[in-house]
Write a protein that holds these residues in place. Structure first.
Motif, PDB file in Angstrom:
ATOM      1  N   THR A 173     -38.097  26.424   4.104  1.00 26.81           N
ATOM      2  CA  THR A 173     -38.151  27.333   2.952  1.00 26.81           C
ATOM      3  C   THR A 173     -38.486  26.560   1.685  1.00 26.81           C
ATOM      4  OG1 THR A 173     -36.524  28.815   3.965  1.00 26.81           O
ATOM      5  CG2 THR A 173     -36.857  29.009   1.595  1.00 26.81           C
ATOM      6  N   VAL A 174     -37.763  25.475   1.461  1.00 28.61           N
ATOM      7  CA  VAL A 174     -38.045  24.625   0.297  1.00 28.61           C
ATOM      8  C   VAL A 174     -39.472  24.097   0.381  1.00 28.61           C
ATOM      9  CG1 VAL A 174     -37.488  22.409  -0.804  1.00 28.61           C
ATOM     10  CG2 VAL A 174     -35.645  23.972  -0.128  1.00 28.61           C
ATOM     11  N   GLY A 175     -39.893  23.721   1.573  1.00 19.54           N
ATOM     12  CA  GLY A 175     -41.242  23.196   1.757  1.00 19.54           C
ATOM     13  C   GLY A 175     -42.325  24.182   1.365  1.00 19.54           C
ATOM     14  N   PRO A 204     -47.065  30.841   8.293  1.00 19.08           N
ATOM     15  CA  PRO A 204     -46.716  29.595   8.992  1.00 19.08           C
ATOM     16  C   PRO A 204     -45.949  28.653   8.073  1.00 19.08           C
ATOM     17  CG  PRO A 204     -48.960  30.225   9.516  1.00 19.08           C
ATOM     18  CD  PRO A 204     -48.501  31.165   8.422  1.00 19.08           C
ATOM     19  N   ALA A 205     -44.744  28.273   8.491  1.00 22.97           N
ATOM     20  CA  ALA A 205     -43.876  27.456   7.636  1.00 22.97           C
ATOM     21  C   ALA A 205     -43.866  25.988   8.042  1.00 22.97           C
ATOM     22  CB  ALA A 205     -42.451  28.007   7.671  1.00 22.97           C
ATOM     23  N   GLY A 206     -44.280  25.700   9.266  1.00 22.88           N
ATOM     24  CA  GLY A 206     -44.256  24.323   9.747  1.00 22.88           C
ATOM     25  C   GLY A 206     -44.164  24.300  11.253  1.00 22.88           C
ATOM     26  N   THR A 207     -43.949  23.112  11.788  1.00 17.63           N
ATOM     27  CA  THR A 207     -43.810  22.949  13.235  1.00 17.63           C
ATOM     28  C   THR A 207     -42.368  22.600  13.562  1.00 17.63           C
ATOM     29  OG1 THR A 207     -46.073  22.136  13.369  1.00 17.63           O
ATOM     30  CG2 THR A 207     -44.661  21.725  15.265  1.00 17.63           C
ATOM     31  N   PHE A 208     -41.797  23.363  14.481  1.00 18.20           N
ATOM     32  CA  PHE A 208     -40.395  23.171  14.858  1.00 18.20           C
ATOM     33  C   PHE A 208     -40.321  22.913  16.360  1.00 18.20           C
ATOM     34  CE2 PHE A 208     -36.162  24.736  16.088  1.00 18.20           C
ATOM     35  CZ  PHE A 208     -35.370  24.015  15.203  1.00 18.20           C
ATOM     36  N   CYS A 209     -39.832  21.724  16.704  1.00 19.94           N
ATOM     37  CA  CYS A 209     -39.686  21.349  18.122  1.00 19.94           C
ATOM     38  C   CYS A 209     -40.981  21.562  18.901  1.00 19.94           C
ATOM     39  CB  CYS A 209     -38.537  22.115  18.758  1.00 19.94           C
ATOM     40  SG  CYS A 209     -36.924  21.719  18.041  1.00 19.94           S
TER      41      CYS A 209
END
Length: 339
Positions: A173-175, A204-209
């Motif tokens: 979220t901060v990102g 798209p917020a990022g890559t998770f696992c």
């Protein structure tokens, strides 16, 4: 908490946190003393959640390997089930929170505020060779978010899984906000990141696992669908004034996690402007999160929060099951940014 309509959330992710979903553990959860207090049906539910084989008695349908576990055996199996696995370090995120979170007041609401400006610089003196001590906070944020893509989720212990999900949601979220600020955008609300095609929750917020993810997936698919932990709503923060406070430290994937989550609930309930309040006419005011995700707080929101209220507020309510007229506080979507 997002403004996703109830039908949309329920259609995609069910009607709330599953009663027998994954739970955060604390040191004495699986002591023999506590297990003796459970009837077989309750034990069986715990066993199912933890993947422990347990049977009440022999029958023609049981194999020779099936057996009833003693309390001692069950306790050992339960502890092993929740403690066996890998860990994950949130040291970088912890540094960022301790450097950027402070107490403040926004629009008349006392809250933890976040200094996003400290994260704008992600270059430093030497972008390629910066060691840990010389890294800017912006570089540490980028490195932490990158690290979220690497763990094998299923190999982590139960508490490390939850800590990773909570810290991951908050950091992503901060990102999203910092990424926009680095591009020179002025934001008053996280919803300013909405596009014509997508709400911010679905960007798209990022890559998770190892897989690309969104805030919607993090909250509803990975957290609410899998975990019987309504306290998670006090821990994940969508960068808004009316959100529960962003904790000034990372959530730890060990036995401290349970206490951290409980403290988040207690602090949230102490905040009359965005958590819980009793008006002079006796009506109760609750965060709109308890309206949007009513099905998570079983058997109903007021009964759920009882154990997180201080004694004076409990006396005002009368008793745990007493019904009161409930009103929901207007949600302030302005960014929780330090002024």
């Amino acid at each position: 908490g997002q403004t996703l309509t109830t039908w949309y959330v329920e259609r995609l992710y069910g009607k709330g946190c599953p009663i027998y979903g994954k739970k955060v553990y604390k040191a004495d959860d699986f002591s023999e003393e506590k297990l003796k207090m459970l009837n077989f049906k309750q034990k069986k539910a715990v066993a199912k959640t933890l993947g422990i084989q347990i049977q009440k008695k022999k029958s023609s349908k049981m194999s020779d390997e099936d057996l009833k576990l003693s309390d001692n055996e069950f306790a050992k199996a339960a502890v092993a089930a929740v403690t066996k696995g890998d860990s994950f370090s949130h040291g970088l995120w912890d540094e960022i929170l301790k450097a950027c979170v402070s107490r403040g007041t926004l629009n008349g609401v006392e809250t933890n505020v976040f200094d996003y400006k400290k994260l704008i610089d992600n270059k430093g003196k030497d972008d390629q060779k910066a060691d840990h001590k010389s890294m800017t906070l912006g570089q540490k944020l980028d490195q932490y978010i990158e690290s979220l893509s690497k763990p094998d989720f299923e190999t982590l212990t139960r508490n490390h899984q939850m800590a990773l999900l909570i810290n991951g949601y908050n950091a992503l979220t901060v990102g999203l906000l910092v990424r926009a600020m680095r591009e020179g955008k002025t934001l008053k609300s996280i919803r300013d990141l909405n596009t014509k095609e997508l709400k911010v929750w679905d960007i798209p917020a990022g890559t998770f696992c190892g897989k690309g993810t969104t805030l919607t997936e993090m909250e509803h698919k990975f957290l609410r669908l899998e975990w019987g932990e309504p306290r998670l709503h006090a821990c994940i923060v969508c960068a808004s004034v009316s959100c529960p406070d962003l904790r000034g430290e990372a959530f730890y994937g060990d036995e401290r996690l349970d206490a951290q989550m409980t403290e988040q609930m207690e602090q949230w309930m102490l905040n009359k402007k965005k958590g819980f309040n009793i008006k002079e006419n006796g009506h109760v005011q609750l965060s709109s999160i308890f309206l949007w995700f009513k099905g998570d707080f079983k058997p109903r929101p007021l009964q759920f929060i009882w154990d997180f209220l201080n004694e004076s507020e409990q006396k005002k309510l009368g008793h745990k099951k007493k019904k009161h007229r409930v009103e929901f506080l207007e949600y302030d979507w302005n960014i929780n940014e330090k002024k």
